[in-house]
Design a protein around this motif. Structure first.
Motif, short mmCIF file in Angstrom:
data_model
loop_
_atom_site.label_atom_id
_atom_site.label_comp_id
_atom_site.label_asym_id
_atom_site.label_seq_id
_atom_site.Cartn_x
_atom_site.Cartn_y
_atom_site.Cartn_z
N ILE A 105 0.86 -1.19 0.00
CA ILE A 105 0.00 0.00 0.00
C ILE A 105 0.89 1.23 0.00
O ILE A 105 1.78 1.36 0.85
CB ILE A 105 -0.91 0.05 1.25
CG1 ILE A 105 -1.77 -1.21 1.37
CG2 ILE A 105 -1.78 1.30 1.22
CD1 ILE A 105 -2.80 -1.35 0.29
N VAL A 111 -5.69 2.26 5.78
CA VAL A 111 -4.24 2.12 5.96
C VAL A 111 -3.90 2.02 7.44
O VAL A 111 -3.08 1.19 7.84
CB VAL A 111 -3.50 3.30 5.31
CG1 VAL A 111 -2.01 3.27 5.68
CG2 VAL A 111 -3.65 3.27 3.80
N GLU A 161 -9.87 5.58 2.52
CA GLU A 161 -8.67 4.81 2.19
C GLU A 161 -7.59 4.99 3.25
O GLU A 161 -6.89 4.05 3.61
CB GLU A 161 -8.14 5.25 0.83
CG GLU A 161 -9.05 4.92 -0.34
CD GLU A 161 -8.54 5.52 -1.63
OE1 GLU A 161 -8.16 4.73 -2.52
OE2 GLU A 161 -8.52 6.76 -1.76
#
Length: 359
Positions: free
Chosen positions: A339, A353, A349
């Motif tokens: 990522i 993470v 998003e």
């Protein structure tokens, strides 16, 4: 946790963060400009004097508005990339609750930065402060620029060499043999070329005088059995080559002024020179300056983390997500997660993470 190196800079690379997370980023931009100003008063860039240094416009203006050629200059690009990478991390910490220290109690954290990115990794690991890192890479960039005589600056650079994975070992052997060949050889007198980075199983980077690089590329096309692609990199100096030798002693002196929080680190940092974790603060202080003239053993570092340390999740922070992802994805297990946190990621998003890291 991975951090990118030089060549990933671009104008407006922090615009998204500034627009959406101003309360976190604006104070950091003020810190950046103040730190650069104070550093330059003691260690002026080439072509300036202490009296001519002004706090405005600062590096923050270059990052946000350019112009691009000035941002690409080594003494600007290095602190700009480091700062932008760590801004993404700061946003995750302050706006999304990421706690790397807490995450490190749940699983082993390792920090790996590509060349310049090693300084970003040291900040992310909690070993070095952000102001100290900004000062160091600003002076590193100034010193690297000064290391190349002015009359040679139009004849230096770096090229990425891309070849099918199976051909790269033979290509590297051909390059090393060519470099070691005694005169008369095709390299112009007084010029050098070296392997600067081994990035992936299909890519290396060469560094030095453009005339020597051209001679090497001609040799490879004639005698290596394949015609590798050569791409000129967006950098202004021949990093990781003997031409950077004057920078090593100065970097050691500057590093001696910096206090490390070695015992309080959030995880181990992998060195570019050794392709293994630093075992002591003394080793870090010795190896980090040498990085200026040594090959970046990135591909080895990635393999070391995956095969010896069992890393299966890679999270990067930086202005150019494609570059960071490409430096890892190619040579790790297909099931491993990669990522890259960068420009344009939405709040959802970023939350994912944080969950992925476990902080």
């Amino acid at each position: 946790i991975i951090s990118p190196g030089q060549g990933t800079q671009r104008v407006s690379m922090i615009t998204y963060l500034l627009k959406n997370f101003s309360s976190t980023v604006s104070p950091l931009l003020e810190l950046l400009d103040h730190t650069i100003y104070e550093s330059d008063r003691a260690f002026p860039p080439t072509g300036t004097t202490t009296a001519s240094i002004s706090p405005r416009p600062g590096l923050s203006t270059l990052i946000c508005s350019g112009p691009a050629p000035l941002l690409t200059a080594t003494e600007n690009a290095q602190p700009a990339i480091l700062f932008t990478s760590l801004c993404f991390l700061s946003v995750l910490e302050k706006d999304f609750g990421l706690d790397l220290r807490k995450a490190s109690t749940r699983s082993n954290l390792y920090f790996l930065g590509h060349s310049l990115g090693e300084f970003s990794a040291l900040v992310a690991a909690g070993i070095m402060s952000l102001p100290d890192a900004i000062t160091l890479v600003r002076r590193r960039g100034i010193t690297m620029t000064r290391s190349v005589p002015e009359e040679e600056r139009g004849d230096v650079g770096m090229y990425a060499i891309i070849s099918p994975a199976g051909h790269l070992p033979g290509l590297i052997s051909t390059i090393n043999n060519f470099i070691a060949s005694p005169p008369p050889c095709s390299i112009p007198p007084g010029k050098i070329v070296r392997i600067a980075n081994h990035n992936t199983s299909s890519q290396i980077v060469i560094s030095g005088h453009i005339s020597a690089i051209t001679a090497l590329l001609d040799h490879l096309r004639k005698f290596s059995g394949n015609d590798p692609r050569a791409l000129k990199l967006n950098v202004s100096a021949p990093f990781h080559s003997p031409l950077m030798a004057p920078a090593v002693d100065i970097l050691k002196e500057e590093l001696a002024k910096v206090k490390f929080d070695w015992k309080g680190r959030r995880g181990d940092v992998v060195g570019n020179v050794t392709a293994s974790v630093y075992e002591s603060e003394g080793e870090l202080r010795e190896m980090l300056p040498r990085q200026a003239v040594e090959e970046v053993r990135w591909a080895e570092s990635v393999q070391y983390l995956e095969k010896e340390k069992g890393v299966c999740r890679w999270v990067g922070f930086g202005p150019e997500v494609k570059v960071g992802r490409g430096l890892v994805r190619k040579d790790i297990h297909v099931e491993s997660e990669v990522i890259m946190v960068g420009e344009g990621m939405e709040g959802k998003e970023l939350e994912e993470v944080v969950e992925l890291i476990g902080g």
